[in-house]
Structure formats: structure tokens, C-alpha cells
Design an enzyme around this catalytic site. Sequence first.
Site, short mmCIF file in Angstrom:
data_model
loop_
_atom_site.label_atom_id
_atom_site.label_comp_id
_atom_site.label_asym_id
_atom_site.label_seq_id
_atom_site.Cartn_x
_atom_site.Cartn_y
_atom_site.Cartn_z
N ASN A 286 -10.05 0.30 -0.96
CA ASN A 286 -8.31 0.56 -0.74
C ASN A 286 -7.78 -0.22 -2.28
OD1 ASN A 286 -5.70 -0.16 -0.17
ND2 ASN A 286 -6.11 -0.74 1.86
N HIS B 42 -3.02 7.58 1.75
CA HIS B 42 -3.35 6.43 1.10
C HIS B 42 -5.05 6.24 1.64
CE1 HIS B 42 -3.76 2.40 0.19
NE2 HIS B 42 -3.74 1.83 1.78
N CYS C 118 0.74 -1.20 -0.09
CA CYS C 118 -0.07 0.03 0.00
C CYS C 118 0.71 1.28 0.05
CB CYS C 118 -1.05 -0.03 1.42
SG CYS C 118 -2.08 -1.24 0.90
#
Length: 325
Positions: free
Chosen positions: A282, A252, A115
Site C-alpha cells: 500500500n 487503490h 490513501c
Amino acid sequence: MSRFRSVVAGVGSYLPKKVMTNDDMAKIVDTSDEWIRQRTGIRRRHIAADSETTASMGAEAARRALKAAGLEAGDIDLIVLATTTPDLTFPASATIIQSKIGMVRGFAFDVNAVCSGFLYALATADSFIVRGQARNALVIGSETFSRILDWSDRTTCVLFGDGAGAVVLRGEPGAPGMGERGVVHSHLRSDGRFCDLLYVDGGPSTTKTVGHLRMTGNQVFRHAITNISSAIARVLDDAALTVMDVDWFVPHQANQRILEGVSKRLGIPEERVISTVAEHGNTSAASIPLALDAAITDGRIKRGDLVLMEALGGGFAWGAALVRM
Ligand code: ACO
């Protein structure tokens, strides 16, 4: 002393057409729109079509970023692709993108920091530009997490989606001083002691399979808030700036509660936080450039604004970056 700085010349992104809502998700696993929205802020996610891959989505985001920058593939001499879901174990999906966009010069490679991959890719490309080893670079985050999810595990499959985002970095003479456009500072960290809290249970050298994502969500949540907050404090400190100097916070997009937890802890006003997690869930390494592109397109982020980015993901690997747009 650096001879060049990396200026963001253009941003582009791509989301697959197929949308999967929380209600669609509730038809597959024992969950509900209410639970997903309350715990994560996610409303829907995009899922790649069978014909789409990490490289095809990354190439489309790259074409859009090139268009926004007014450049062509022939002007680029470096591609750094952040991905955890490559098309093949090798070659690097960055080289597949290189071929797809018609770039026949320079060099291309992947980085895997899950990520936080976009921040690792940004810092890597910035280093090549600052040293004069590349003039124009494409930094891409592209992921097809739908292909590594365990679709029977409600604790993970509701959280992720597919997509891609790209940034063109253009080398310009001079260091990024106060008020100058460019990548100002970045701070990267990792700590492999926590690799069993978020990982994929397969790989070429172990199981010879791709594997599925496994996560101890509540522990990841706690580490995310602490580590991201300290990375932000560090990058601001290194740049001799404070939160009050930051125009936009582009985190993020993992979970609305993580975004809010970090903003609250650091005193970042809610109206300066770019949140797109509701729209695509996500998307791992793609989420920062997706959010950046959305906020540039709708006119919030403007030339000269100071943008603060942050992420944490599997490893753990995490970091923060400051960019004057
Ligand atoms: N639908 C309904 N119920 C669910 C679901 C679901 N999709 N998933 C879990 N539950 C249940 C659990 O089974 C548990 O039930 P129980 O109390 O009967 O045992 C209950 O909900 C609470 O589970 P927790 O895991 O404690 O829930 P939590 O409030 O921690 O929320 C979540 C889970 C959303 C995963 C949260 O921990 C989180 O966001 N963690 C961060 C993870 C993350 O974003 N990772 C991405 C990569 S890292 C990064 O990008 C930062």
C-alpha cells in the site's frame, strides 16, 4: 457549462530501488510470507533510500509523466500533490517538486486525503482546468510511509511501502461527453467520525512530533468495502454508465482482499481489475497512478478505454472517479 475537459496526456511513476520482501519483514517482526500473502496479497514493497523524499520521488514520477505527454515543465501551470508524508510541515512539497523539475510559473500545493489523496488531487486539478484557470496540470501522488510506520507493530508495518506516480492533465476544449477523452466524473466523500480507526499519533499542533501510523485493520476493511462500493455506484450513476461500460478497474492498491471484495460486490470481472499490490504494497496516494502506469506500460489500458478508480483511507476519506483515457 464547462469550456474545457481534462485529458490524460501522460502517466509516469517511480519506485525506490530498495526492495523489502515478506521474508525480510519476518526478520524484523513476528510474521511470515504466508500470513502476509494470504491476508493482503502483498509480496514485497519498495523502501526509499535515506537520500530520497516524497518530493524527490514525486519529481521523478513527474518527469516521466511529462516525457510520456511530450511536454516540458514550462508547459505546466498547476501541480497538485497528494501526500500525507510531506518533506517538511511547510512549505508544501508540491512547491519543492515545482523547483526540482524547473517549473517557474503557475502554482503548486498539496492535498492531504491519505490513501484517497490521488482522487482528491485529480478532482481538484480537473476543476481548475474545466474552469480555464489552468491549462496543463501535474497530478502527483507520492508517499514515504516507511518514515511514519511503527516498525515494531506487525499489524501495520507489513502493509505499506514507498513510491510515486504522476499524471499530466491537458485542458482540451469541450465537455467530456460520451466517447470523448477526459475526466468524466468524480465523487468524493469523507466522514470524520471514524478518524480514530486509521490515523497518525503525532503532529505539529498536538505532539510536535511526526508520530506513527495506527490502525484498527479489520474495521477499516469492513468500511472500505461498503464505502468504496457506494462511491462507485454513485459515480457510475452520475455519469449514466454501468459497470459493463467500464474497461478497466484501477483501485487503490491497499489489499488484494479489498480489491476482490469490491469487484465481487459490484460484478466487475476479475480480468478487468488492475492489481499491483503484490509488487509494492500500500503506497497510499501513490498507488492509483502506480497501477495506472503499470497497465499503460504493459499495453492493457489503451487510448479511449474507460477507467474506474476508487480509494478509501484515513479520515475516512474516500471516492471514485471515471476517466476516459
Ligand atoms: N503477521 C502475523 N500475524 C498477524 C499480523 C502479521 N503481520 N498482523 C496481525 N496478525 C494477527 C493478529 O495479531 C491476530 O492474531 P490473534 O487472532 O491471535 O489476535 C490475527 O493475525 C488476525 O488479526 P486481524 O487484524 O483480525 O486480521 P485480518 O484478517 O483483519 O487482517 C489486515 C489484517 C490485513 C490488516 C486487514 O484487516 C486489512 O487489510 N485491513 C484493511 C487495512 C488497510 O488496508 N488499511 C490501509 C489504509 S486504508 C485503505 O487503504 C483501504
